[in-house]
Write an enzyme that holds these catalytic residues in place. Sequence first.
Site, PDB file in Angstrom:
ATOM      1  N   LYS A  22       0.835  -1.213   0.000  1.00 11.20           N
ATOM      2  CA  LYS A  22       0.000   0.000   0.000  1.00 11.20           C
ATOM      3  C   LYS A  22       0.869   1.263   0.000  1.00 11.20           C
ATOM      4  O   LYS A  22       0.625   2.193  -0.764  1.00 11.20           O
ATOM      5  CB  LYS A  22      -0.939   0.027   1.229  1.00 11.20           C
ATOM      6  CG  LYS A  22      -1.810  -1.206   1.371  1.00 11.20           C
ATOM      7  CD  LYS A  22      -2.703  -1.140   2.592  1.00 11.20           C
ATOM      8  CE  LYS A  22      -1.965  -1.051   3.923  1.00 11.20           C
ATOM      9  NZ  LYS A  22      -1.157  -2.251   4.260  1.00 11.20           N
TER      10      LYS A  22
ATOM     11  N   ARG B 220      -9.438   1.114   8.966  1.00 10.53           N
ATOM     12  CA  ARG B 220      -8.986  -0.218   9.366  1.00 10.53           C
ATOM     13  C   ARG B 220     -10.020  -0.942  10.212  1.00 10.53           C
ATOM     14  O   ARG B 220      -9.788  -2.076  10.600  1.00 10.53           O
ATOM     15  CB  ARG B 220      -7.736  -0.057  10.216  1.00 10.53           C
ATOM     16  CG  ARG B 220      -6.452  -0.392   9.490  1.00 10.53           C
ATOM     17  CD  ARG B 220      -5.339   0.007  10.430  1.00 10.53           C
ATOM     18  NE  ARG B 220      -4.191  -0.792  10.267  1.00 10.53           N
ATOM     19  CZ  ARG B 220      -3.090  -0.388   9.656  1.00 10.53           C
ATOM     20  NH1 ARG B 220      -3.037   0.794   9.098  1.00 10.53           N
ATOM     21  NH2 ARG B 220      -2.057  -1.176   9.606  1.00 10.53           N
TER      22      ARG B 220
ATOM     23  N   ARG C 298      11.889  -5.173   4.710  1.00  2.00           N
ATOM     24  CA  ARG C 298      11.664  -3.775   4.314  1.00  2.00           C
ATOM     25  C   ARG C 298      12.700  -2.853   4.947  1.00  2.00           C
ATOM     26  O   ARG C 298      13.046  -2.968   6.119  1.00  2.00           O
ATOM     27  CB  ARG C 298      10.276  -3.334   4.734  1.00  2.00           C
ATOM     28  CG  ARG C 298      10.053  -1.842   4.529  1.00  2.00           C
ATOM     29  CD  ARG C 298       8.624  -1.436   4.621  1.00  2.00           C
ATOM     30  NE  ARG C 298       7.984  -1.868   5.836  1.00  2.00           N
ATOM     31  CZ  ARG C 298       6.684  -1.738   6.072  1.00  2.00           C
ATOM     32  NH1 ARG C 298       5.897  -1.205   5.157  1.00  2.00           N
ATOM     33  NH2 ARG C 298       6.165  -2.145   7.205  1.00  2.00           N
TER      34      ARG C 298
ATOM     35  N   ARG D 199      11.727  -0.564  10.237  1.00  2.00           N
ATOM     36  CA  ARG D 199      10.716  -0.129  11.205  1.00  2.00           C
ATOM     37  C   ARG D 199      10.740  -1.071  12.404  1.00  2.00           C
ATOM     38  O   ARG D 199      10.840  -2.288  12.229  1.00  2.00           O
ATOM     39  CB  ARG D 199       9.317  -0.157  10.550  1.00  2.00           C
ATOM     40  CG  ARG D 199       8.877   1.208  10.082  1.00  2.00           C
ATOM     41  CD  ARG D 199       7.631   1.198   9.253  1.00  2.00           C
ATOM     42  NE  ARG D 199       6.502   0.453   9.795  1.00  2.00           N
ATOM     43  CZ  ARG D 199       5.335   0.343   9.170  1.00  2.00           C
ATOM     44  NH1 ARG D 199       5.144   0.947   8.015  1.00  2.00           N
ATOM     45  NH2 ARG D 199       4.348  -0.354   9.695  1.00  2.00           N
TER      46      ARG D 199
ATOM     47  N   ARG E 161       0.320  -7.989  13.997  1.00 10.87           N
ATOM     48  CA  ARG E 161      -0.213  -7.034  13.007  1.00 10.87           C
ATOM     49  C   ARG E 161      -1.066  -7.776  11.970  1.00 10.87           C
ATOM     50  O   ARG E 161      -2.133  -7.307  11.588  1.00 10.87           O
ATOM     51  CB  ARG E 161       0.940  -6.302  12.301  1.00 10.87           C
ATOM     52  CG  ARG E 161       1.591  -5.248  13.191  1.00 10.87           C
ATOM     53  CD  ARG E 161       2.887  -4.727  12.593  1.00 10.87           C
ATOM     54  NE  ARG E 161       2.726  -4.153  11.280  1.00 10.87           N
ATOM     55  CZ  ARG E 161       3.717  -4.009  10.407  1.00 10.87           C
ATOM     56  NH1 ARG E 161       4.949  -4.380  10.724  1.00 10.87           N
ATOM     57  NH2 ARG E 161       3.482  -3.476   9.234  1.00 10.87           N
TER      58      ARG E 161
HETATM   59  P1  AP5 Z   1       4.901  -1.499   1.683  1.00 11.69           P
HETATM   60  O1  AP5 Z   1       4.465  -0.784   0.443  1.00 11.69           O
HETATM   61  O2  AP5 Z   1       5.701  -0.761   2.670  1.00 11.69           O
HETATM   62  O3  AP5 Z   1       3.632  -2.247   2.352  1.00 11.69           O
HETATM   63  P2  AP5 Z   1       2.383  -1.679   3.145  1.00 11.69           P
HETATM   64  O4  AP5 Z   1       1.186  -2.391   2.628  1.00 11.69           O
HETATM   65  O5  AP5 Z   1       2.369  -0.191   3.112  1.00 11.69           O
HETATM   66  O6  AP5 Z   1       2.733  -2.225   4.582  1.00 11.69           O
HETATM   67  P3  AP5 Z   1       2.745  -1.508   6.011  1.00 11.69           P
HETATM   68  O7  AP5 Z   1       3.503  -2.430   6.904  1.00 11.69           O
HETATM   69  O8  AP5 Z   1       3.250  -0.108   5.931  1.00 11.69           O
HETATM   70  O9  AP5 Z   1       1.254  -1.539   6.354  1.00 11.69           O
HETATM   71  P4  AP5 Z   1       0.669  -1.443   7.725  1.00 11.69           P
HETATM   72  O10 AP5 Z   1      -0.740  -1.248   7.317  1.00 11.69           O
HETATM   73  O11 AP5 Z   1       0.927  -2.543   8.653  1.00 11.69           O
HETATM   74  O12 AP5 Z   1       1.465  -0.233   8.421  1.00 11.69           O
HETATM   75  P5  AP5 Z   1       0.998   1.196   8.878  1.00 11.69           P
HETATM   76  O13 AP5 Z   1       2.180   2.068   8.872  1.00 11.69           O
HETATM   77  O14 AP5 Z   1      -0.229   1.594   8.165  1.00 11.69           O
HETATM   78  O15 AP5 Z   1       5.707  -2.794   1.203  1.00 11.69           O
HETATM   79  C1  AP5 Z   1       6.223  -3.723   2.128  1.00 11.69           C
HETATM   80  C2  AP5 Z   1       7.503  -4.358   1.555  1.00 11.69           C
HETATM   81  O16 AP5 Z   1       7.164  -5.115   0.392  1.00 11.69           O
HETATM   82  C3  AP5 Z   1       8.549  -3.328   1.111  1.00 11.69           C
HETATM   83  O17 AP5 Z   1       9.833  -3.806   1.421  1.00 11.69           O
HETATM   84  C4  AP5 Z   1       8.349  -3.230  -0.416  1.00 11.69           C
HETATM   85  O18 AP5 Z   1       9.550  -2.902  -1.085  1.00 11.69           O
HETATM   86  C5  AP5 Z   1       7.859  -4.630  -0.755  1.00 11.69           C
HETATM   87  N1  AP5 Z   1       6.909  -4.637  -1.867  1.00 11.69           N
HETATM   88  C6  AP5 Z   1       5.918  -3.743  -2.098  1.00 11.69           C
HETATM   89  N2  AP5 Z   1       5.234  -4.077  -3.209  1.00 11.69           N
HETATM   90  C7  AP5 Z   1       5.800  -5.214  -3.676  1.00 11.69           C
HETATM   91  C8  AP5 Z   1       5.525  -6.049  -4.811  1.00 11.69           C
HETATM   92  N3  AP5 Z   1       4.521  -5.782  -5.647  1.00 11.69           N
HETATM   93  N4  AP5 Z   1       6.299  -7.144  -4.980  1.00 11.69           N
HETATM   94  C9  AP5 Z   1       7.327  -7.427  -4.119  1.00 11.69           C
HETATM   95  N5  AP5 Z   1       7.640  -6.662  -3.044  1.00 11.69           N
HETATM   96  C10 AP5 Z   1       6.875  -5.571  -2.823  1.00 11.69           C
HETATM   97  O19 AP5 Z   1       0.538   0.915  10.404  1.00 11.69           O
HETATM   98  C11 AP5 Z   1       1.477   0.682  11.430  1.00 11.69           C
HETATM   99  C12 AP5 Z   1       0.752   0.645  12.765  1.00 11.69           C
HETATM  100  O20 AP5 Z   1       0.122   1.927  13.002  1.00 11.69           O
HETATM  101  C13 AP5 Z   1      -0.397  -0.356  12.887  1.00 11.69           C
HETATM  102  O21 AP5 Z   1       0.085  -1.637  13.271  1.00 11.69           O
HETATM  103  C14 AP5 Z   1      -1.278   0.303  13.951  1.00 11.69           C
HETATM  104  O22 AP5 Z   1      -0.740   0.085  15.230  1.00 11.69           O
HETATM  105  C15 AP5 Z   1      -1.144   1.772  13.648  1.00 11.69           C
HETATM  106  N6  AP5 Z   1      -2.181   2.272  12.720  1.00 11.69           N
HETATM  107  C16 AP5 Z   1      -1.981   2.806  11.489  1.00 11.69           C
HETATM  108  N7  AP5 Z   1      -3.143   3.145  10.919  1.00 11.69           N
HETATM  109  C17 AP5 Z   1      -4.108   2.825  11.820  1.00 11.69           C
HETATM  110  C18 AP5 Z   1      -5.519   2.918  11.791  1.00 11.69           C
HETATM  111  N8  AP5 Z   1      -6.177   3.412  10.710  1.00 11.69           N
HETATM  112  N9  AP5 Z   1      -6.204   2.495  12.872  1.00 11.69           N
HETATM  113  C19 AP5 Z   1      -5.574   1.996  13.961  1.00 11.69           C
HETATM  114  N10 AP5 Z   1      -4.230   1.854  14.049  1.00 11.69           N
HETATM  115  C20 AP5 Z   1      -3.499   2.272  12.976  1.00 11.69           C
END
Ligand code: AP5
Length: 230
Positions: free
Chosen positions: A27, A102, A141, A174, A185
């Site tokens: 994402k 979410r 990552r 991270r 997660r």
């Molecule tokens: P990446 O693009 O970074 O993946 P992502 O889907 O963005 O993963 P995140 O871990 O950032 O999502 P998340 O939802 O857990 O984290 P967030 O920061 O929102 O890609 C991942 C890896 O794969 C990279 O190395 C990339 O290079 C590789 N890749 C990408 N595309 C690829 C492809 N097509 N093929 C191969 N490799 C690929 O949330 C973190 C924390 O914040 C949560 O756990 C929660 O505690 C809190 N939080 C955030 N938002 C909320 C909310 N709305 N409500 C409550 N808590 C929240």
Amino acid sequence: MADLKPGNELPIPNRAIILLGPPGAGKGTQARRLAERFSVPQLSTGDMLRVEIAAGTELGQKAKPLMERGELVPDEIVLGMVEHRVSMGDCSKGFVLDGFPRTIPQAEALGEVLKRCGFGRPVVLHFVVDPNHLLQRLTGRRICAVHGEIYNVYERPPKAPGRCDNDGGELIARPDDREEVVRPRLDAYRKRTKVLVEYYEQQGVLTDVDADAAPDAVTASLVGILTRAA
Ligand code: AP5
């Protein structure tokens, strides 16, 4: 391949583009590209929370232990941040939501915010990915500390180890990408977020995207969907 040149208008103006999928689905990678391609802001609730933590704010202090355990932050905290951000001028032509909503209450509240601010129905892009790929994507990552470019030591390594290809910035992991935090997660996604697939399907606004494809192919699919939605 899709035209990735920046500076183009969003083909569906005044809409929220929601990227929905599990941690590691890609994402953030795609939100950055869409935001650049269509000159709209990327609203990542994870990034907003990490900024609050780094600044040591009260909100950050509440979120930190939850994020360290891989749990979701309470809806009211995240909702307040998003509502405030959406009201800013740069969101007026649309925006890309990455990591929000979410939970069902977040999705319902977002619907109200969008109505109130005069936006049309959201476009929801559902990242469908083999769950077996997610652990390696997350533990591998690395993120540039300067401008946030996303790498992967297995799939997309930088040219020089530990340094960003674009600006030489340090690449960091991270803290919640450790295996013991990744598992809760992924559990949180299964228990609280996956239900949004059905929620948005029923509204007729969700499109599946093959997120196992290479990043450029995923971008091309997303741009194609958005262009066809116009
Ligand atoms: P990446 O693009 O970074 O993946 P992502 O889907 O963005 O993963 P995140 O871990 O950032 O999502 P998340 O939802 O857990 O984290 P967030 O920061 O929102 O890609 C991942 C890896 O794969 C990279 O190395 C990339 O290079 C590789 N890749 C990408 N595309 C690829 C492809 N097509 N093929 C191969 N490799 C690929 O949330 C973190 C924390 O914040 C949560 O756990 C929660 O505690 C809190 N939080 C955030 N938002 C909320 C909310 N709305 N409500 C409550 N808590 C929240």
